[in-house]
Structure formats: structure tokens, C-alpha cells
Design an enzyme around this catalytic site. Structure first.
Site, mmCIF file in Angstrom:
data_model
loop_
_atom_site.group_PDB
_atom_site.id
_atom_site.type_symbol
_atom_site.label_atom_id
_atom_site.label_comp_id
_atom_site.label_asym_id
_atom_site.label_seq_id
_atom_site.Cartn_x
_atom_site.Cartn_y
_atom_site.Cartn_z
ATOM 1 N N SER A 65 17.734 6.291 -21.909
ATOM 2 C CA SER A 65 17.006 5.097 -21.507
ATOM 3 C C SER A 65 15.643 5.035 -22.200
ATOM 4 O O SER A 65 14.891 5.995 -22.190
ATOM 5 C CB SER A 65 16.806 5.110 -19.984
ATOM 6 O OG SER A 65 16.151 3.947 -19.561
ATOM 7 N N GLY A 66 15.358 3.895 -22.841
ATOM 8 C CA GLY A 66 14.090 3.718 -23.544
ATOM 9 C C GLY A 66 14.142 4.061 -25.014
ATOM 10 O O GLY A 66 13.131 3.981 -25.712
ATOM 11 N N THR A 70 19.178 -1.547 -26.531
ATOM 12 C CA THR A 70 19.299 -2.999 -26.341
ATOM 13 C C THR A 70 18.687 -3.750 -27.518
ATOM 14 O O THR A 70 19.261 -4.732 -28.017
ATOM 15 C CB THR A 70 18.610 -3.410 -25.020
ATOM 16 O OG1 THR A 70 19.248 -2.737 -23.935
ATOM 17 C CG2 THR A 70 18.715 -4.910 -24.799
ATOM 18 N N ASN A 115 11.438 2.900 -19.188
ATOM 19 C CA ASN A 115 11.718 1.753 -20.055
ATOM 20 C C ASN A 115 11.337 0.473 -19.325
ATOM 21 O O ASN A 115 11.748 0.274 -18.190
ATOM 22 C CB ASN A 115 13.217 1.768 -20.394
ATOM 23 C CG ASN A 115 13.596 0.719 -21.415
ATOM 24 O OD1 ASN A 115 12.760 -0.088 -21.833
ATOM 25 N ND2 ASN A 115 14.846 0.718 -21.806
ATOM 26 N N SER A 118 14.942 -1.809 -19.139
ATOM 27 C CA SER A 118 16.104 -0.920 -19.069
ATOM 28 C C SER A 118 17.349 -1.691 -18.613
ATOM 29 O O SER A 118 17.317 -2.410 -17.620
ATOM 30 C CB SER A 118 15.819 0.220 -18.084
ATOM 31 O OG SER A 118 16.944 1.035 -17.948
ATOM 32 N N SER A 119 18.449 -1.540 -19.367
ATOM 33 C CA SER A 119 19.719 -2.158 -18.961
ATOM 34 C C SER A 119 20.260 -1.399 -17.756
ATOM 35 O O SER A 119 20.510 -0.206 -17.853
ATOM 36 C CB SER A 119 20.733 -2.097 -20.107
ATOM 37 O OG SER A 119 20.273 -2.798 -21.219
ATOM 38 N N GLY A 355 22.017 4.772 -21.205
ATOM 39 C CA GLY A 355 21.899 6.111 -21.789
ATOM 40 C C GLY A 355 21.893 7.187 -20.717
ATOM 41 O O GLY A 355 21.786 6.912 -19.520
ATOM 42 N N GLU A 357 20.782 9.718 -18.128
ATOM 43 C CA GLU A 357 19.596 9.622 -17.271
ATOM 44 C C GLU A 357 19.404 10.894 -16.453
ATOM 45 O O GLU A 357 20.343 11.374 -15.801
ATOM 46 C CB GLU A 357 19.713 8.429 -16.315
ATOM 47 C CG GLU A 357 19.443 7.098 -16.977
ATOM 48 C CD GLU A 357 19.268 5.970 -15.964
ATOM 49 O OE1 GLU A 357 18.877 4.876 -16.386
ATOM 50 O OE2 GLU A 357 19.520 6.170 -14.763
#
Length: 992
Positions: A65-66, A70, A115, A118-119, A355, A357
Site C-alpha cells: 500500500s502506497g 493505482t 497512503n 489507498s484502494s 498490496g 498489508e
């Protein structure tokens, strides 16, 4: 950088000037290794191979994440939108593909600690291309939206972006209609209440409502624009924003204990807004939030909830509505992207999925996310090794197997049938008796306690035990250790909604909610699949989709945890490089070859570097390549020759060859110029040069004369029109004729865009004074044409609607509030379709054609309790229906009359004769009162029996007994039985 054809991309945490239109054109159609590593190179390579080989591809974008997944997927999508061939029609598809991103990000992304965007869901998008390589459609699959975020966020995080965008960017009228205030601090779900009291005391987590790096107001404008292009109607948006607002209102509902310890709602403000926005009955919704319907043998009993269970029910319904609305949103976007052409398409898939985590507290969502990453890691290593090995075997190249960590052992630990963690979790959720998160943990210790990648506090050694809580379990993932808190696993996996709450949502007048919660669910007694099983099945399906396509890989790296540009954290980078499997991939490429090319293509590009192959090689391409590389001085360890391809081991060898090619290209051009000069001789060369200069001078002179002639014509034309303007009011003459003709032409061409489109449009473009008479004639012709066109266009259905409106006018005009506002709204054929009715009801009404069905609220004669019913009108009779039962039948022939008040309350009394079958008049409340009464009158052919009454309404309660309905004004609208025994209808002071 590249590892073979795998791209490693580091998030710079700032805008870089490498994603411009110029860069897109630079990478378009260029061989993969000719230019520096870039996302556009990956995108272009996949596209060119797809077009040439006519096969399907996917680009897997992964990272924590981050790391920029995306953004990478958006850049690739933009590249295809700009560089692929397109037409005006395909431009619409292109715009919808691009603008689906901001909509899905608004509803599916949120700020987390790692993030700002973040998705919180997984997304796989197929871009469909026709045989010309033009994008003609798309399809999106979504995976596991993080519904728990709706009702709870960790400290320093936010809810989904759409809530803040609506509050920050929505105009004042919209917020007023939704019952919202602009301040996010007012909403419990956005700032996390510390306790559950009427005072709504909040923690400092509300500081995250506004984030410096996020412009919610600007994002709202982008989302609104996207909705219009993706083909959302105003009604869709009205219902969608109503759902978003209702979720916020749900969060502010507070429960208190009554004297019996049961939950009650004292402040009804929020629930009234929800009732309005979701189109559900107020008292029924309030009852559903504070009671649970339990089936006891053949009866259904309402059991009161305590305060904790009431809060659980509130949060469950908010999560369910938001989660299903997100699925509806994805389906709606897919509908706008769908390509109806049945010809074969090729696709490029983009996988942008959450991603790996590791948070301070890891729950059920992180468990699912990390399981997903385990599966994708397994796919990457298997496909990489498999593709390499197959190609080397096919080409006859010796291959040494590379040792790597096979994470299948971890995937099996999670997903194995009957033995994996998901199966054990499902077993605990479904078994009878008291199942808790702790009993689930005990079952894990019993069944998988001896697994090398699983540990709990009870199973850990003395040193490890200190870092694991009693409610935790730890998995040794390929990316490292992750400790999961088992609290909440059972609830989140069950994801159940009380039946009576589901019944309320199934009967909602909000079209989106009604689509999301189908009546058929109520009849289905089978327990739905758990969340973990659904996710496992969808992940298996995704892996099958990816296995059928040619892969390209983008591995995203996060340089630091603080989102700072220019900062490179060595420890963090090393950790990511390890768990992303980059070292294994690198070893595979080092043991293998970084570059491979067919002999024909390699020789065609580099043949100029060897005298033996330049300018033409007459023999087999393989022999030509062998001569070429010997001339270039390739060492034996730098290359291998296969059956159809050359394999180059080191990128530096290829780069040296490419540099030599560029140098040779420029050298050849210089030599040709010198050769031409040398062949002619100095004297002849100078003679030819002088002739060329003279020819150039003549050509320049011709161009200058042409330009001068053009300017002279322009001056004469301007003078002529100035003269025409001065003499414009004179009769037509040589001085003004061209000016007048220009004015006439300009006005008529402009009038094309301003011609009225319907008979009610009285606007007309103001004509210049010299065309007033002509304009008047044209306007009359236009109006006649519009009237003729309108009359011809009135269909039989429209004629029936107009007839119904005439009857409604005769009954209600000047007599009942709200009638004027209803005139412009067409009557529908029916509010519910025949297939929405229970099959048992259809059997009971056999032989009668159903004409109209509408939801109503019926008030009992004893106690006047509100009951949700359906009013079904057939050719011969009216039926009051409850689920699978016909509660009352009223034959039109026996109908004595219909009464309604002059107020906008929707109350209708159907008067029936005194007999054994009919025990009294029928009292109904209907939202579409004008439509319902009109259709009932026309079917019964008794328009003269309708009475619009001022003041109180009289009705028959039973045999010989009369009742009275009185109307009054109060602070809150409600209907109840007063102490006098009368049915009392209270209207809000602002109503009407």
C-alpha cells in the site's frame, strides 16, 4: 528499471515530467529495450504483441500500500487512450474507460496511514480491442470492498472519499435535500465516536476529516463530470447520493435503554431522513432497528434488542447498503462500457489489487488481502519459471533449475479444503451452539497448530510469546511475519443482516436499494456463502483468467513510510525487494538470458554493423546472425543461439550493440553526403549547387507573389463589406448585395442551432432588421411542423396516459394539495411488475389480467396498526396482498365509493358494502395517490363516486360502526390512534 521484461517502479511522491504526450509518442511502436525503462514501454509492448499475435494479455501491478499501483494503472490506461486508433464513437468508450477511475476511487478508496489514496478493494479491468487495435469496450471485476471502514477507521485514517467529497463539494441545495451539513465533524462514521450517547462526544480522530494532500472539492467536480459521461441519469444520482447520505445518518442514530433494558430511539431526526432518502416506512424501519424477527415453528416473533445489539444492527445495515451499492456501481459502469458487437475481441487486462498489508492491528480484511498477495506471488513465480523453462526447452538451450521459495505451503494453509484456515473459520460460523472468536482460535490451534508457518501465544516459545496476545495468531507469509487479531473474524465472515431489516430494504422505493436487495432473497432459506469463501472462489476465478493470458509485470516499490520525495529508506527497500520475489526473478534472468529475438528481426535491425551482412544477406537468417555477432566480438558466455532465436545474457551486451547501431546510422548518412560530393567533382558540384540556388530563388519569388495577390484580395473584400454595412438599410443594390447575402447566410446557419425542439418551446433567434419578415414566416412554418410531428408521435400508450390525466384532473383539480405538481409526472403502467409478486398470489388470482400493482400501507380497523401491503388491481377486482396471502378482495361491482382528504397525506378510504366478507372500509396510505385512485376509478368505471373531502373523513369500522379520521398539524408527521379512539393524521407544519 527492468529485470528482463519485468518493470520495477519506485514511487517518487511527486509529479515527474516523464508522463507527457511527447513521451507517449516517443515510446509508441518502439522496440522494448530501445528506450529507457518506462510504464509506457510495458504498455506498448503488450499492445504490439497483442495486435501482431492476436492473443490476450494482462499487466499485473503489485506492491504494498502506497507504492503507486493505482497511479501506474491510470498511466497505462491513459497511454492506451491517447495512442490507440480511435473514432468519434470510440472516443465515448475511451472517455468512459478513463473516467470510471475517479468514480471507483471516490467510492472504493480512502486515506490510510500508509497512503492518502489507498484502494480498499481489488480491481481487474479488461480493455477490449477490435481487429484494428482500437479500444471498443471494457469490463471491471471488483474484489472484497472493505465494508468495515464504513463504520470504523483506525486512528489517523479516513472513511471512503465520497463522504467528504459530497460534504465539501456538494451544492447547498443538494445538501439541504439530503439533510446534511457541510461539517464532517457532525457525523459519527467520519470521526469515530468515543461513546454512544446523545451528546455524540468525539475523539481527536476527526482531525483526519481534512487532509492537506487531498482536494475533496475539486475531486467532487471530477466525479460529477464522470457521472455525466458514464451515462448516469439524474434519477440514478438522486438515489445514489440518497444512499451515501443515509449511511451518514445511520451513523448518527443513537439508542438508549428503556425501563426493561430494551433499545429505543428517542431522537428520531436521523431516522426520518433515512426514511425519506431510502423510501421506507418510518415506523417499520424504527421497529426493524430495535427488534429482531425470529421464526418459532410456523410463527414469526419480534424480539426486542438490547442497546449493543441495536448498534450492531445499525452498523450491519450501513455496511450492507454501502457494500451492495458499490457492486451496483461497478455493474452500472460495466453496462456503459459493454460492447454489443459480437465479433472477436482481444483484451489487455489491468490488475490493480491491494498490496501486502502489515498494520499495528491486523484484522479479517488484512488476512484476506495478504492471502490474495500470496496467490499472486505464487502465480508470478510459477508463470515466470514456467515460461522461461518452456522457451529454453523449445529452443534447445541448456537450463539450470533455480531454487526459490514455493509459497504453495502457505496458500494451502489458508485455503485447503476441510483443513485450511478458511474452512475452519466457515465451520465455526456455521456450526450450532455458541461460537466465538476464541473458540475459532482454539480450533485453529487444534487443527493447524503443528504447521511450520502458524503460531499462537499458546504454541509459541518463551521469546516469541511476549509479542503475541491471547486473541492473536501469527502467519509466516512469504513477505514476513504478520500477527492477526482474531476478534471480529466470525462477525465479518458471517456478514449477516437481520431478516426484518432485509425486508425493509427489499421494499425500499429507492431504485438502487431495491436492485441490491431482491425480494427473492427472503424466500431463499439457504444460508449465503461466507465472505471468506466468496473471496476465495473469486480469487480462484481471477487466477484462471490470468493463467489464460500472456503476462507483463510491474512491481511497485515504496521508498519510505513518510511519503516524502527524495528519501530512500534502504531497510524498507530491501524488505520489499525480498518479499516481492525480485531476487528470485533476478536469479532466473541471470541464469537465463535478459534478451531474446527472432533471427530475422535481429538481423534486419543490426545488419549494417557487419560488412558481410550489409546491405543484403542472401543466406539463412541464423547464419547471418552468427556472422554478425562474430564480427561484433560477442564472447561465448554472452549469448546462445537457439533454433529460431538469439539469446543475449547481459543487458550491457545489448546496450553496446544498440550504441554501435546508432553511431553507424549517423556515420552512414555523413558518408553518403560526402560520396555524392566526391563523385561529381568540384567544378560540376559547384555548377549543380548554383542551379539549385537559382531554382530555390525562383520558387521563393513565386510563393511571395502568390501571398501578395492573396493580401490584395483580402483588402478589396474587407472594403466591399464595410461599404455594404454602411448601405445595409438601402434596397438591394451592387453596393450592399454581398453584405446582405452574408447576413442572410449567417443568420440562417446560426438559426439551425436555435430551432425549437418541441411545441412548448417559444424561443426564437432574434433576426437582423432586414430579415424580420422572413424570420416571422420561418417561425410559423417551424411551429406547424412541430405540431404536426407531435400529433403523429403520440403513441397508443401515451394516449392512454393522457386519458388518465384527464380523469385525474376531473377528480382532483382545485380540490387536493399537490395535484398541480403531479401533472407533469406521467402515470406508470404499474409500480411493481407481475414477476415481483409471490407465485402463490398469482395462482390465487388466476384468470384475471393484472393491470396495476403498487406498495401501500394498510391501517387495521382495530388499533390502526400500520401494515405494509400491496394493492393489486385486475380487470374485475382490487386485492390487498401480504407476501403470499390475499388479505382482502374488493369487487368493482360492489364498490360504494372512494374518499380522500384535500391534504397531501396520501390517505385513501375504499368504501365497501356491509356483508359477511367485508368487515369494514379499507384504509390505505399510498405515495402515488393520484395515480392509484385514477387507475382504480377507471378500472371500476366509477369516477363519479370519488370524493375529495375537506376536514375529517368518515369510514365504517365494522357492522354498523362508524369511525372518524381527523387531520391536524404538528412538529412531526405521524398517524396514530388518539385517546378519543379516532384515527389521527398529523402533518408537519412545513408540509404543503
Amino acid at each position: 528499471t527492468y529485470i528482463g521484461t519485468l518493470l520495477v517502479s519506485v514511487n517518487p511522491y511527486k509529479e515527474l515530467d516523464i508522463y507527457t504526450m511527447t513521451q507517449m509518442q516517443l515510446y509508441r511502436g518502439v522496440n522494448f529495450f530501445e528506450l529507457p525503462p518506462h510504464l509506457y514501454a510495458i504498455a506498448d509492448n503488450a499492445y504490439r504483441v497483442m495486435c501482431s499475435e492476436y492473443n490476450n494479455h494482462f499487466i499485473l501491478i503489485s506492491g504494498e500500500s502506497g507504492a503507486g499501483k493505482t497511479e501506474a494503472s491510470k498511466k497505462i490506461l491513459q497511454y492506451y487512450a491517447v495512442t490507440c486508433p480511435t473514432t468519434e464513437q470510440l472516443q465515448i468508450v475511451r472517455d468512459r474507460l478513463l473516467l470510471s477511475n475517479p468514480v471507483l476511487e471516490a467510492f472504493g478508496n480512502a486515506k490510510t496511514l500508509r497512503n492518502d489514496n489507498s484502494s480498499r478493494f481489488g480491481k481487474y479491468m479488461d480493455i477490449q480491442f477490435d481487429f484494428k487495435g482500437a479500444p471498443v469496450g471494457g469490463h471491471i471485476l471488483s474484489y472484497l470492498i472493505e465494508k468495515s471502514r464504513v463504520v470504523h477507521q483506525n486512528h489517523g485514517e479516513r472513511n471512503f472519499h465520497i463522504f467528504y467529497q459530497l460534504l465539501e463539494g456538494g451544492d447547498k441545495d443538494l445538501l439541504c435535500w439530503l439533510g446534511l451539513e457541510r461539517n464532517p465533524q457532525k457525523y459519527s462514521y467520519l470521526i469515530q465516536a468515543t461513546n454512544r450517547t446523545n451528546s455524540l462526544s468525539f475523539t481527536a480522530q476527526g482531525k483526519c476529516a481534512k487532509v492537506f494532500a487531498i482536494n475533496d472539492k475539486n475531486d467532487w467536480k471530477i466525479v460529477r463530470k464522470a457521472f455525466s459521461i458514464i451515462d448516469f441519469s439524474e434519477k440514478d444520482l438522486e438515489h445514489l447520493f440518497g444512499i451515501v447520505a443515509s449511511v451518514l445518518h445511520f451513523g448518527n442514530i443513537q439508542f438508549e435503554e428503556d425501563s426493561n433494558g430494551h433499545a429505543i430511539i428517542r431522537n428520531g431526526t436521523q431516522i426520518k431522513w433515512i426514511s425519506k432518502l431510502l423510501g421506507v416506512h418510518l415506523s417499520i424501519l424504527q421497529e426493524a432497528l430495535t427488534h429482531r424477527k425470529i421464526e418459532a415453528r410456523s410463527e414469526e416473533v419480534l424480539s426486542p434488542l438490547n442497546v449493543d445489539l441495536a448498534f450492531y444492527a445499525r452498523d450491519a445495515v450501513a455496511k450492507a447498503i454501502y457494500g451492495r451499492t458499490f457492486t451496483w456501481l461497478v455493474n452500472k459502469i460495466n453496462g456503459s462500457l459493454a460492447n454489443k458487437d459480437s465479433t472477436r475481441k482481444t483484451v489487455i487486462g489491468l490488475l490493480d489489487i491491494y498490496g501486502f498489508e502489515v498494520l499495528d492491528t491486523n484484522s479479517f480484511e488484512q488476512f484476506c488481502i495478504n492471502y490474495c498477495n500470496e496467490k499472486l506471488q505464487q502465480l508470478l513465480i510459477e508463470m515466470t519459471l514456467k515460461a522461461e523453462q518452456e522457451e529454453y526447452e523449445l529452443e534447445g538451450i541448456a537450463w539450470e533449475p533455480i531454487p526459490y521459495f514455493n509459497n504453495k505451503i502457505i496458500c494451502d494453509l489458508v485455503e485447503q479444503k476441510h483443513k485450511g484456515i478458511i474452512s475452519i473459520l466457515d465451520e465455526e460460523c456455521l456450526r450450532p451452539g455458541e461460537a466465538t472468536d476464541l473458540s475459532f482460535l482454539e480450533k485453529l490451534e487444534e487443527k493447524v497448530g503443528d504447521h511450520a508457518h502458524f503460531v499462537t501465544r499458546k504454541l509459541a516459545d518463551q521469546k516469541t510469546r511476549k509479542s503475541i496476545d491471547w486473541v492473536d495468531f501469527r502467519l509466516l507469509h512469504y513477505a514476513g511475519e504478520v500477527t492477526y487479531c482474531a476478534v471480529g473474524f466470525l462477525d465479518k465472515n458471517n456478514d449477516l443482516l437481520y431478516r426484518n431489516l432485509k425486508e425493509v430494504l427489499c421494499n425500499s422505493k429507492n431504485a438502487i436499494v431495491r436492485d441490491c436487495f431482491l425480494l427473492s432473497e427472503l424466500d431463499n432459506r439457504r444460508r449465503p456463502e461466507t465472505v471468506a469463501t466468496q473471496f476465495k472462489n473469486s480469487l480462484t476465478s481471477l487466477i484462471e483468467i490470468l493463467m489464460s493470458k500472456e503476462p507483463s509485470y510491474v512491481r511497485c516499490i515504496k521508498p519510505n513510510d513518510n511519503k516524502e520525495p527524495g528519501k530512500f529508506d534502504d531497510h524498507l527497500i530491501r524488505h520489499q525487494v525480498k518479499y516481492l520475489g525480485l531476487m528470485e526473478h533476478l536469479r532466473v534472468r541471470r541464469a537465463g538470458f535478459a534478451y531474446r529475438r527472432k533471427y530475422e528481426l535481429f538481423l534486419q535491425r543490426y545488419k549494417s554493423l557487419c560488412p558481410a551482412t550489409w546491405p543484403h544477406w542472401r543466406g539463412p537468417a541464423a547464419e547471418g546472425v552468427e556472422r554478425l555477432i562474430k564480427h561484433l566480438g560477442y564472447k561465448p558466455e554472452e549469448y546462445k543461439l537457439g533454433r529460431t532465436k538469439i539469446f543475449i545474457r547481459f543487458p550491457k551486451t545489448l546496450f553496446a550493440t544498440e550504441d554501435a547501431f546508432e553511431f553507424r546510422k549517423h556515420l552512414l548518412v555523413s558518408r553518403l553526403q560526402a560520396k555524392y560530393k566526391g563523385c561529381l567533382g568540384k567544378r560540376e558540384y559547384e555548377k549543380k549547387r548554383a542551379a539549385a540556388i537559382k531554382l530555390e530563388a525562383c520558387w521563393r519569388g513565386a510563393l511571395a507573389r502568390k501571398e501578395a495577390k492573396k493580401r490584395t484580395w483580402a483588402v478589396q473584400t474587407i472594403r466591399k463589406f464595410i461599404n455594404g454595412f454602411i448601405n445595409r438599410k438601402k434596397p438591394l443594390c451592387p453596393e450592399n448585395v454581398e453584405f446582405v447575402r452574408l447576413v442572410q447566410y449567417t443568420y440562417l446557419m446560426k438559426l439551425r442551432d436555435y430551432v425549437p425542439k418541441n411545441v412548448l418551446d417559444k424561443s426564437w433567434l432574434q433576426p437582423p432588421s432586414i430579415l424580420e419578415e422572413t424570420s416571422e414566416m420561418l417561425q410559423k412554418i417551424c411551429i406547424r411542423n412541430l405540431v404536426r410531428k407531435y400529433c403523429r408521435g403520440v403513441t397508443a400508450e401515451r394516449k392512454v396516459q393522457l386519458q388518465q390525466k384527464v380523469v385525474a384532473s376531473a377528480i382532483f383539480h382545485g380540490k387536493k394539495e399537490g395535484y398541480v405538481q403531479s401533472v407533469t409526472q406521467p402515470f406508470l403502467d404499474t409500480r411493481l411488475k407481475e414477476n415481483d409478486l409471490n407465485p402463490k398470489v398469482l395462482q390465487l388470482i388466476h384468470g384475471e389480467k393484472i393491470k396495476y400493482v403498487v406498495p401501500v400501507v394498510k391501517y387495521d380497523r382495530n388499533g390502526f396498526k400500520a401494515r405494509e401491503r400491496l394493492l393489486v388491481l385486475t380487470q374485475a377486482a382490487a386485492y390487498v396482498v401480504e407476501m403470499a396471502k390475499i388479505k382482502q378482495k374488493i369487487e368493482y361491482a360492489t364498490l360504494k365509493g372512494i374518499s380522500t382528504s384535500n391534504l397531501s397525506d396520501g390517505i385513501v378510504v375504499i368504501h365497501v358494502p356491509e356483508d359477511n366478507k367485508q368487515k369494514g372500509d379499507v384504509i390505505l396510505q399510498c405515495e402515488h395517490v393520484f395515480e392509484t385512485v385514477t387507475k382504480l376509478c377507471m378500472l371500476a368505471n366509477k369516477q363519479n363516486l370519488v370524493k375529495v373531502v375537506q376536514g375529517s373523513l368518515q369510514f365504517r369500522v365494522g357492522s354498523g360502526k362508524e369511525g372518524t379520521m381527523v387531520f391536524t398539524v404538528g412538529q412531526e408527521p405521524q398517524i396514530f390512534k388518539a385517546k378519543t379512539g379516532q384515527l389521527t393524521v398529523v402533518r408537519s407544519a412545513g408540509t404543503g
